[in-house]
Structure formats: structure tokens, C-alpha cells
Design a protein around this motif. Structure first.
Motif, PDB file in Angstrom:
ATOM      1  N   UNK A   3      36.092  50.666  20.458  1.00 31.15           N
ATOM      2  CA  UNK A   3      36.358  51.433  21.667  1.00 31.15           C
ATOM      3  C   UNK A   3      36.821  50.478  22.748  1.00 31.15           C
ATOM      4  N   UNK A   4      37.587  50.993  23.681  1.00 31.49           N
ATOM      5  CA  UNK A   4      38.004  50.174  24.821  1.00 31.49           C
ATOM      6  C   UNK A   4      36.829  49.989  25.767  1.00 31.49           C
ATOM      7  N   UNK A   5      36.736  48.793  26.314  1.00 34.38           N
ATOM      8  CA  UNK A   5      35.737  48.540  27.357  1.00 34.38           C
ATOM      9  C   UNK A   5      36.491  48.255  28.646  1.00 34.38           C
ATOM     10  N   UNK A   6      35.833  48.490  29.746  1.00 27.16           N
ATOM     11  CA  UNK A   6      36.462  48.297  31.058  1.00 27.16           C
ATOM     12  C   UNK A   6      35.598  47.418  31.938  1.00 27.16           C
ATOM     13  N   UNK A   7      36.271  46.699  32.822  1.00 30.14           N
ATOM     14  CA  UNK A   7      35.532  45.859  33.767  1.00 30.14           C
ATOM     15  C   UNK A   7      34.977  46.722  34.901  1.00 30.14           C
ATOM     16  N   UNK A   8      34.203  46.094  35.744  1.00 31.12           N
ATOM     17  CA  UNK A   8      33.611  46.774  36.896  1.00 31.12           C
ATOM     18  C   UNK A   8      34.551  46.679  38.092  1.00 31.12           C
ATOM     19  N   UNK A   9      34.239  47.432  39.119  1.00 32.85           N
ATOM     20  CA  UNK A   9      34.957  47.295  40.387  1.00 32.85           C
ATOM     21  C   UNK A   9      34.643  45.927  40.973  1.00 32.85           C
ATOM     22  N   UNK A  23      36.051  36.906  32.689  1.00 33.26           N
ATOM     23  CA  UNK A  23      37.037  37.541  31.812  1.00 33.26           C
ATOM     24  C   UNK A  23      36.828  39.056  31.848  1.00 33.26           C
ATOM     25  N   UNK A  24      35.766  39.525  31.200  1.00 31.44           N
ATOM     26  CA  UNK A  24      35.380  40.944  31.208  1.00 31.44           C
ATOM     27  C   UNK A  24      33.899  40.997  30.829  1.00 31.44           C
ATOM     28  N   UNK A  25      33.132  41.968  31.315  1.00 32.40           N
ATOM     29  CA  UNK A  25      31.694  41.983  31.034  1.00 32.40           C
ATOM     30  C   UNK A  25      31.370  42.028  29.540  1.00 32.40           C
ATOM     31  N   UNK A  70      29.863  34.709  51.368  1.00 34.48           N
ATOM     32  CA  UNK A  70      31.319  34.920  51.382  1.00 34.48           C
ATOM     33  C   UNK A  70      31.960  34.814  50.006  1.00 34.48           C
ATOM     34  N   UNK A  71      31.218  35.258  48.973  1.00 32.97           N
ATOM     35  CA  UNK A  71      31.726  35.187  47.610  1.00 32.97           C
ATOM     36  C   UNK A  71      32.055  36.579  47.102  1.00 32.97           C
ATOM     37  N   UNK A  72      33.254  36.712  46.541  1.00 36.54           N
ATOM     38  CA  UNK A  72      33.683  37.946  45.878  1.00 36.54           C
ATOM     39  C   UNK A  72      33.627  37.711  44.369  1.00 36.54           C
ATOM     40  N   UNK A  73      33.479  38.795  43.626  1.00 37.11           N
ATOM     41  CA  UNK A  73      33.319  38.701  42.175  1.00 37.11           C
ATOM     42  C   UNK A  73      34.157  39.782  41.509  1.00 37.11           C
ATOM     43  N   UNK A  74      34.889  39.384  40.451  1.00 40.34           N
ATOM     44  CA  UNK A  74      35.665  40.354  39.683  1.00 40.34           C
ATOM     45  C   UNK A  74      35.992  39.737  38.341  1.00 40.34           C
ATOM     46  N   UNK A  75      36.773  40.442  37.540  1.00 35.99           N
ATOM     47  CA  UNK A  75      37.224  39.957  36.245  1.00 35.99           C
ATOM     48  C   UNK A  75      38.745  40.010  36.178  1.00 35.99           C
ATOM     49  N   UNK A 115      35.212  29.924  33.370  1.00 34.08           N
ATOM     50  CA  UNK A 115      35.591  29.681  31.989  1.00 34.08           C
ATOM     51  C   UNK A 115      37.084  29.737  31.731  1.00 34.08           C
ATOM     52  N   UNK A 116      37.454  29.261  30.555  1.00 32.98           N
ATOM     53  CA  UNK A 116      38.858  29.099  30.189  1.00 32.98           C
ATOM     54  C   UNK A 116      39.641  30.384  30.025  1.00 32.98           C
ATOM     55  N   UNK A 117      39.015  31.436  29.478  1.00 33.92           N
ATOM     56  CA  UNK A 117      39.721  32.702  29.262  1.00 33.92           C
ATOM     57  C   UNK A 117      40.177  33.292  30.594  1.00 33.92           C
ATOM     58  N   UNK A 118      39.313  33.295  31.581  1.00 34.02           N
ATOM     59  CA  UNK A 118      39.717  33.865  32.872  1.00 34.02           C
ATOM     60  C   UNK A 118      40.811  33.011  33.510  1.00 34.02           C
ATOM     61  N   UNK A 119      40.729  31.681  33.330  1.00 38.83           N
ATOM     62  CA  UNK A 119      41.737  30.779  33.897  1.00 38.83           C
ATOM     63  C   UNK A 119      43.102  31.021  33.246  1.00 38.83           C
ATOM     64  N   UNK A 120      43.121  31.095  31.914  1.00 40.13           N
ATOM     65  CA  UNK A 120      44.394  31.319  31.207  1.00 40.13           C
ATOM     66  C   UNK A 120      44.995  32.672  31.584  1.00 40.13           C
TER      67      UNK A 120
END
Length: 167
Positions: A3-9, A23-25, A70-75, A115-120
Motif C-alpha cells: 500500500x502507499x504510505x504518506x508523510x505527515x504535514x 525521508x518518510x515516516x 525555531x525548528x521546522x520538521x518535514x519529509x 540521513x543520506x536518502x533525504x539529502x539525495x
């Protein structure tokens, strides 16, 4: 396939100065609907150490600590197919609209990739023309078997950037 998974807001506000991208949760995070929910992931422990905050399991308090600092978080990935929680198992991914987020929140002055996946993936999204500095940090995942102390040391660059921005 799975199944497809989705990231958060994204967790972000107008006071955000830095954006941390994963990368993604993973499975645990998706189950709990919380960023970095796996008990062995060192993300929250690192954040609390960096800002000399008392560790808490309370997710809302964790979010408040991010915002206070002052930190934001996402994928970087909006959705994908994945078996398990490994980044190496990610297939058919769709990117999050990072550029739109940065336009909507011009106060963000640096991006840190967990991590590397999010950087790439971020490099694919933004190309080589970053308007703001981008840093690759060691993954906080338990699968990245660098010691906590070494990870924490490398993550301290966040403090240097935040302190520079406040001068």
C-alpha cells in the motif's frame, strides 16, 4: 506491491529558521502519527540534548520544543510504496513540495537532512541551485550504527547556524 504510505504535514511556523528533513515516516511513526516515533530512533534525544531540555515522551511538548527553538520538521517524500521501514525499500516515490514550503516560510535560512536518502532526494527536488545552505547530518535511525555521541556531535552544527542567525 505494498500500500502507499504518506508523510505527515510539516511542522512549521513563521518563526522557523531551520528545516530538518527526513525521508518518510517509518512503520512506528505511521502507527502513532508522530515524527520519529520508533523508540530506538535518536532524533528526539538529540534535539533535547542540543537545547538542554528535559526529555519527554509527550509528543505535543516535543513539538513545542522544536517551535521554541525555531525548528521546522518535514519529509522530502510525500508518498511512496515501501515494505517495512527501510529507506532502501522505497519505491515509486512522489516528492513533497519543498520549494513551495520555502516560499511560504521565507524565514527558513538553512536545511538539515536527517540521513543520506533525504539529502539525495532534496538534491533532485532543488537541483544544484540552493538559495539557502543545505547540510547532510548522520541519520538518527537505529539502522545507522554510529554512536549516539558521534551523531550528537555532528548535529551540533544546528546550534552554530541558529546562533549565527541571531547575531
Amino acid at each position: 506491491m505494498q500500500n502507499r504510505i504518506s508523510s505527515f504535514s510539516p511542522i512549521i511556523d513563521n518563526n522557523s529558521k531551520i528545516l530538518i528533513l527526513g525521508s518518510i515516516p517509518g512503520i512506528k511513526s505511521l502507527e502513532k502519527q508522530q515524527y520519529y516515533a520508533h523508540p530506538q530512533n535518536k532524533f528526539w534525544k538529540i534535539i533535547f540534548e542540543l537545547f538542554n531540555e528535559e526529555f519527554t515522551e509527550n509528543y505535543q511538548e516535543r513539538i513545542n520544543i522544536l517551535k521554541k527553538n525555531h525548528i521546522a520538521l518535514w519529509d522530502v517524500i510525500d508518498s511512496c510504496e515501501r515494505k517495512g521501514s527501510l529507506d532502501s525499500e522505497i519505491k515509486n516515490e512522489e516528492a513533497n513540495q519543498i520549494e513551495d514550503l520555502l516560499e511560504d516560510y521565507p524565514g527558513v535560512q538553512a536545511i538539515f537532512c536527517n540521513g543520506g536518502k533525504s539529502f539525495k532526494n532534496l538534491q533532485k527536488i532543488l537541483g544544484k541551485n540552493y538559495k539557502i545552505p543545505v547540510f547532510l547530518l548522520p541519520s538518527t535511525s537505529p539502522l545507522h550504527t554510529v554512536s549516539f555521541e558521534k551523531k550528537l556531535e555532528e548535529w551540533k552544527v544546528i546550534l552554530k547556524i541558529l546562533n549565527k542567525k541571531q547575531e
